[in-house]
Write a protein that holds these residues in place. Structure first.
Motif, short mmCIF file in Angstrom:
data_model
loop_
_atom_site.label_atom_id
_atom_site.label_comp_id
_atom_site.label_asym_id
_atom_site.label_seq_id
_atom_site.Cartn_x
_atom_site.Cartn_y
_atom_site.Cartn_z
N ILE A 119 3.47 11.09 0.24
CA ILE A 119 3.29 10.69 -1.15
C ILE A 119 1.79 10.49 -1.35
O ILE A 119 1.17 9.67 -0.67
CB ILE A 119 4.05 9.41 -1.50
N ALA A 120 1.21 11.26 -2.25
CA ALA A 120 -0.23 11.20 -2.48
C ALA A 120 -0.49 11.01 -3.96
O ALA A 120 0.31 11.41 -4.81
CB ALA A 120 -0.90 12.49 -1.99
N GLY A 121 -1.64 10.39 -4.28
CA GLY A 121 -1.99 10.24 -5.68
C GLY A 121 -2.84 9.02 -5.94
O GLY A 121 -3.42 8.42 -5.04
N ASP A 122 -2.88 8.64 -7.22
CA ASP A 122 -3.65 7.50 -7.68
C ASP A 122 -2.76 6.26 -7.59
O ASP A 122 -1.83 6.10 -8.36
CB ASP A 122 -4.10 7.75 -9.13
N MET A 123 -3.10 5.36 -6.65
CA MET A 123 -2.27 4.19 -6.39
C MET A 123 -2.71 2.95 -7.18
O MET A 123 -2.05 1.92 -7.13
CB MET A 123 -2.27 3.87 -4.90
N ASN A 124 -3.82 3.04 -7.90
CA ASN A 124 -4.30 1.94 -8.77
C ASN A 124 -4.27 0.57 -8.07
O ASN A 124 -3.68 -0.39 -8.59
CB ASN A 124 -3.46 1.88 -10.05
N PRO A 125 -4.94 0.41 -6.94
CA PRO A 125 -4.87 -0.86 -6.20
C PRO A 125 -5.80 -1.91 -6.76
O PRO A 125 -6.91 -2.10 -6.30
CB PRO A 125 -5.31 -0.44 -4.79
N ILE A 126 -5.34 -2.66 -7.74
CA ILE A 126 -6.20 -3.63 -8.42
C ILE A 126 -5.72 -5.07 -8.25
O ILE A 126 -6.45 -6.00 -8.61
CB ILE A 126 -6.33 -3.30 -9.92
N ASP A 127 -4.52 -5.28 -7.70
CA ASP A 127 -4.03 -6.62 -7.42
C ASP A 127 -4.07 -6.87 -5.91
O ASP A 127 -4.01 -5.91 -5.12
CB ASP A 127 -2.58 -6.77 -7.91
N PRO A 128 -4.14 -8.13 -5.48
CA PRO A 128 -4.18 -8.41 -4.03
C PRO A 128 -3.00 -7.79 -3.27
O PRO A 128 -3.16 -7.34 -2.14
CB PRO A 128 -4.15 -9.93 -3.98
N TYR A 129 -1.82 -7.77 -3.87
CA TYR A 129 -0.66 -7.25 -3.16
C TYR A 129 -0.76 -5.76 -2.88
O TYR A 129 -0.08 -5.22 -2.00
CB TYR A 129 0.64 -7.56 -3.93
N ASP A 130 -1.64 -5.04 -3.62
CA ASP A 130 -1.77 -3.60 -3.44
C ASP A 130 -2.32 -3.23 -2.08
O ASP A 130 -2.14 -2.10 -1.62
CB ASP A 130 -2.69 -3.02 -4.52
N LEU A 131 -3.00 -4.16 -1.41
CA LEU A 131 -3.56 -3.86 -0.09
C LEU A 131 -2.47 -3.62 0.94
O LEU A 131 -2.70 -2.96 1.96
CB LEU A 131 -4.48 -5.00 0.36
N LYS A 132 -1.27 -4.15 0.70
CA LYS A 132 -0.17 -4.00 1.66
C LYS A 132 0.98 -3.17 1.08
O LYS A 132 2.08 -3.17 1.63
CB LYS A 132 0.35 -5.38 2.07
N ILE A 133 0.69 -2.44 0.02
CA ILE A 133 1.78 -1.75 -0.68
C ILE A 133 2.44 -0.67 0.17
O ILE A 133 3.65 -0.48 0.13
CB ILE A 133 1.24 -1.17 -2.01
N ALA A 134 1.65 0.04 0.99
CA ALA A 134 2.23 1.08 1.84
C ALA A 134 3.17 0.47 2.88
O ALA A 134 4.30 0.95 3.07
CB ALA A 134 1.13 1.88 2.53
N ASP A 135 2.71 -0.58 3.56
CA ASP A 135 3.55 -1.25 4.56
C ASP A 135 4.83 -1.79 3.94
O ASP A 135 5.91 -1.67 4.52
CB ASP A 135 2.78 -2.38 5.23
N GLU A 136 4.71 -2.40 2.75
CA GLU A 136 5.88 -2.97 2.08
C GLU A 136 6.91 -1.89 1.74
O GLU A 136 8.11 -2.15 1.71
CB GLU A 136 5.45 -3.69 0.81
N ALA A 137 6.42 -0.67 1.48
CA ALA A 137 7.32 0.43 1.14
C ALA A 137 7.80 1.19 2.37
O ALA A 137 8.58 2.15 2.25
CB ALA A 137 6.62 1.39 0.18
#
Length: 379
Positions: free
Chosen positions: A280-298
């Motif tokens: 999965i590739a693209g613009d992930m818009n990581p602007i909130d603190p939780y975005d830093l772990k979004i890949a692991d969470e998914a």
């Protein structure tokens, strides 16, 4: 009572003291005790807790929570066709898969993956997308005299607007070398959206299926999947690899939109038994603190970090350098995710298109984003 008996019953110190003074003495003595001070503190805590609770109850009654209605097509996955250009008839034709286009392909164990948000809102959209294609063509064939000897490419684009769709469909390099998911701006998502995701697949790669998965989104965001044929370099088995092209929700929200969206998309590459592996590739818009772990969470891995990159290293940044009045800090917006395990590896993950502008005046940046390149190996 006889005054003389009353005087005998009272302590000597009180015999000449007025009743009010006696009361004051008892109160001051009681207040001075440690037990009384503890009692006062506990009473104060109880009163404060009850006050806060009552305020919360009042607040809840005054502003009742209103359930949000999800997007009408949230979670819906539409199976689509793929478009190929018929050079004899000089027009694009849609087929369900590339076998219908009589494609002569050989499965490969590696391919180039490029993701690029091409910025729907800036001026000169047709010139910018044409410049992007010229740049990618030069990059992909650089260092070789025979373009057929290089790895085929899958190009995933975000924020493609209606004018860009037209320019892509008229581009000779695209017509000759790629299958394209969308070539008309009056069908599908383009009827209600000003921009969206488009994927280009090298004609040397067999496309088996196209799926557009709609998110619960305020911005009509989705994940566009293409299932391609590849071969395992370890077993020589012909396998299906699913490549997702996504643009997660923008801006800061009251709920973790991007996490919910990526978790939904991840299910399509983690749990579908019909595919070998995926990305999965693209613009992930990581602007909130939780975005830093979004890949692991998914349940996914970030290819850039797996390859030794650092989130804090400016060399990995893809946004914030070609924009004005930045609302958010410069950072790595554009990423490539893949499942954990030993079925896939993404190497040479790096930003591309840095500083690239249109050749014609007014010369403007191709996009406010850099693109990202990765070399995908199927193991």
């Amino acid at each position: 009572m006889d005054p003389k008996w009353r005087n005998l019953m009272m302590p000597q110190s009180y015999q000449t003291t007025r009743p009010l003074d006696v009361a004051r003495h008892y109160v001051s003595h009681t207040v001075a005790t440690r037990q009384f001070r503890i009692f006062v503190v506990l009473l104060a805590l109880v009163l404060i807790t009850r006050t806060i609770s009552s305020l919360d109850i009042v607040h809840l009654h005054q502003t009742p929570a209103v359930p949000r209605t999800p997007s009408p097509d949230a979670g819906v996955a539409h199976v689509l066709g793929i478009n190929h250009y018929n050079s004899e008839e000089k027009q694009w034709k849609q087929v369900q898969n590339t076998e219908e286009a009589n494609a002569n392909t050989q499965p490969r164990s590696n391919f180039a993956l490029i993701t690029w948000n091409v910025d729907f809102v800036s001026s000169e959209p047709q010139d910018r997308i044409s410049a992007a294609m010229s740049y990618l063509r030069s990059m992909l064939i650089s260092g070789t005299e025979d373009p057929d000897t290089i790895s085929p490419a899958v190009i995933v684009l975000q924020e493609v607007n209606h004018e860009m769709i037209k320019s892509l469909s008229e581009n000779e390099w695209v017509q000759k070398n790629f299958y394209v998911t969308d070539v008309a701006s009056d069908k599908g998502i383009w009827q209600k959206s000003h921009y969206g995701t488009v994927t280009l697949v090298d004609k040397r790669i067999k496309v088996k299926n196209v799926i557009r998965l709609h998110y619960d989104s305020n911005m009509d965001r989705d994940c566009l999947f293409v299932d391609i044929e590849a071969v395992s370099s370890r077993t020589s088995e012909v396998v299906t690899v699913r490549v997702g092209n996504t643009h997660l929700e923008s801006l800061v929200g009251a709920r973790p939109w991007r996490l919910d969206q990526l978790k939904l998309a991840a299910r399509f590459v983690l749990y579908d038994t019909n595919i070998y592996t995926g990305l999965i590739a693209g613009d992930m818009n990581p602007i909130d603190p939780y975005d830093l772990k979004i890949a692991d969470e998914a349940g996914l891995k970030d290819a850039y970090l797996v390859g030794g990159g650092s989130e804090d290293n400016v060399r990995g940044h893809t946004w914030g350098y070609q924009t004005e009045d930045n609302q958010f800090p410069k950072r790595r917006f554009d990423k490539i995710f893949h499942p954990p395990g030993d079925k896939i590896k993404v190497e040479q993950v790096e930003p591309i298109g840095i500083g690239e502008k249109t050749p014609e005046k007014p010369k403007v940046y191709i996009s406010d984003h850099y693109g990202v390149f990765g070399n995908v190996r199927i193991l």
